[in-house]
Design an enzyme around this catalytic site. Sequence first.
Site, PDB file in Angstrom:
ATOM      1  N   GLU A  78      11.906  26.566 -83.101  1.00 25.51           N
ATOM      2  CA  GLU A  78      13.109  25.807 -82.757  1.00 25.51           C
ATOM      3  C   GLU A  78      14.037  26.630 -81.866  1.00 25.51           C
ATOM      4  O   GLU A  78      13.849  27.846 -81.706  1.00 25.51           O
ATOM      5  CB  GLU A  78      13.817  25.355 -84.047  1.00 25.51           C
ATOM      6  CG  GLU A  78      12.929  24.416 -84.842  1.00 25.51           C
ATOM      7  CD  GLU A  78      13.577  23.846 -86.099  1.00 25.51           C
ATOM      8  OE1 GLU A  78      14.677  24.318 -86.480  1.00 25.51           O
ATOM      9  OE2 GLU A  78      12.977  22.929 -86.685  1.00 25.51           O
ATOM     10  N   CYS A  87       6.895  21.792 -81.367  1.00 26.91           N
ATOM     11  CA  CYS A  87       6.199  21.517 -82.622  1.00 26.91           C
ATOM     12  C   CYS A  87       5.065  22.522 -82.842  1.00 26.91           C
ATOM     13  O   CYS A  87       4.476  23.044 -81.878  1.00 26.91           O
ATOM     14  CB  CYS A  87       5.571  20.125 -82.600  1.00 26.91           C
ATOM     15  SG  CYS A  87       6.733  18.766 -82.503  1.00 26.91           S
ATOM     16  N   CYS A 113       2.775  15.286 -79.361  1.00 21.40           N
ATOM     17  CA  CYS A 113       1.646  16.122 -79.810  1.00 21.40           C
ATOM     18  C   CYS A 113       0.349  15.312 -79.816  1.00 21.40           C
ATOM     19  O   CYS A 113      -0.720  15.847 -79.504  1.00 21.40           O
ATOM     20  CB  CYS A 113       1.928  16.697 -81.191  1.00 21.40           C
ATOM     21  SG  CYS A 113       3.196  17.994 -81.165  1.00 21.40           S
ATOM     22  N   GLU A 157       2.057  21.954 -83.669  1.00 24.92           N
ATOM     23  CA  GLU A 157       0.798  21.501 -83.073  1.00 24.92           C
ATOM     24  C   GLU A 157       0.666  21.977 -81.634  1.00 24.92           C
ATOM     25  O   GLU A 157      -0.371  22.478 -81.213  1.00 24.92           O
ATOM     26  CB  GLU A 157       0.704  19.966 -83.103  1.00 24.92           C
ATOM     27  CG  GLU A 157       0.600  19.364 -84.491  1.00 24.92           C
ATOM     28  CD  GLU A 157       1.950  19.035 -85.108  1.00 24.92           C
ATOM     29  OE1 GLU A 157       2.933  19.775 -84.869  1.00 24.92           O
ATOM     30  OE2 GLU A 157       2.024  18.038 -85.835  1.00 24.92           O
ATOM     31  N   CYS A 212       3.814  14.174 -83.968  1.00 24.50           N
ATOM     32  CA  CYS A 212       4.688  13.269 -83.207  1.00 24.50           C
ATOM     33  C   CYS A 212       3.904  12.711 -82.014  1.00 24.50           C
ATOM     34  O   CYS A 212       2.797  13.173 -81.696  1.00 24.50           O
ATOM     35  CB  CYS A 212       5.942  14.009 -82.744  1.00 24.50           C
ATOM     36  SG  CYS A 212       5.641  15.160 -81.386  1.00 24.50           S
ATOM     37  N   ASN A 234       6.128  25.702 -85.906  1.00 22.00           N
ATOM     38  CA  ASN A 234       7.197  25.168 -85.060  1.00 22.00           C
ATOM     39  C   ASN A 234       8.204  26.250 -84.693  1.00 22.00           C
ATOM     40  O   ASN A 234       8.518  27.125 -85.501  1.00 22.00           O
ATOM     41  CB  ASN A 234       7.881  23.951 -85.695  1.00 22.00           C
ATOM     42  CG  ASN A 234       8.331  24.152 -87.116  1.00 22.00           C
ATOM     43  OD1 ASN A 234       7.705  24.884 -87.886  1.00 22.00           O
ATOM     44  ND2 ASN A 234       9.422  23.517 -87.499  1.00 22.00           N
TER      45      ASN A 234
HETATM   46  N1  THU Z   1       7.611  19.304 -86.343  1.00 21.82           N
HETATM   47  C1  THU Z   1       6.399  19.867 -86.091  1.00 21.82           C
HETATM   48  O1  THU Z   1       6.300  21.066 -85.788  1.00 21.82           O
HETATM   49  N2  THU Z   1       5.302  19.086 -86.205  1.00 21.82           N
HETATM   50  C2  THU Z   1       5.307  17.797 -86.645  1.00 21.82           C
HETATM   51  O2  THU Z   1       4.255  17.200 -86.769  1.00 21.82           O
HETATM   52  C3  THU Z   1       6.568  17.131 -86.933  1.00 21.82           C
HETATM   53  C4  THU Z   1       7.795  17.912 -86.673  1.00 21.82           C
HETATM   54  C5  THU Z   1       8.799  20.171 -86.296  1.00 21.82           C
HETATM   55  C6  THU Z   1       9.745  19.953 -85.168  1.00 21.82           C
HETATM   56  C7  THU Z   1      11.016  20.528 -85.762  1.00 21.82           C
HETATM   57  O3  THU Z   1      11.008  21.932 -85.593  1.00 21.82           O
HETATM   58  C8  THU Z   1      10.907  20.240 -87.234  1.00 21.82           C
HETATM   59  O4  THU Z   1       9.529  20.002 -87.480  1.00 21.82           O
HETATM   60  C9  THU Z   1      11.712  19.062 -87.717  1.00 21.82           C
HETATM   61  O5  THU Z   1      11.444  17.938 -86.970  1.00 21.82           O
END
Ligand code: THU
Length: 156
Positions: free
Chosen positions: A64, A73, A114, A75, A111, A62
């Site tokens: 940010e 994300c 994704c 994924e 999510c 991920n």
């Molecule tokens: N996140 C992912 O990368 N994949 C998931 O399946 C769930 C959430 C990330 C998004 C954000 O950077 C952090 O996790 C918290 O939500």
Amino acid sequence: MTTKSIKIEYTEYESVEQLSTDDKELLTLAMNASANAYSPYSKFKVGCAVRLANGTIVTGNNQENIAYPSGLCAERVALFSAVAQHPNIGITSIAIIAQNQDGKWCGASPCGACRQVIGEYESKSKNKIKIVLYQNDGNIVVFDGIDSLLPFRFSM
Ligand code: THU
């Protein structure tokens, strides 16, 4: 009028050791990828590994951003990277795992956005994409295709 129901089947493994060699490798690479997540805001590091039909594995984590919705994300980082680099090769499986601030392994179920992206690439790949998810209790659940996680997804 007919009321219908959907049955979701998945396989649960009690440890990483019980997975097939390929799935164990994929989950291990997802674990490694989580270390490089850029997640200063959530402090939740997600790792993802995508296996292609020719055996190539592409990983992601991920990413940010201070403008929160600009992040992505793990994924979608992995999936978009895989398809950007290998547009003509199908995707066969995907593994996802996360670690919290204390470095404890956690589950990260994809999510909705994704899931929609996995679905798109499942159609493009013309095969089901196996989805391997680590869970908070240390079990691993394996789904045979996106329909189990996103039935009635958007399509045209
Ligand atoms: N996140 C992912 O990368 N994949 C998931 O399946 C769930 C959430 C990330 C998004 C954000 O950077 C952090 O996790 C918290 O939500």
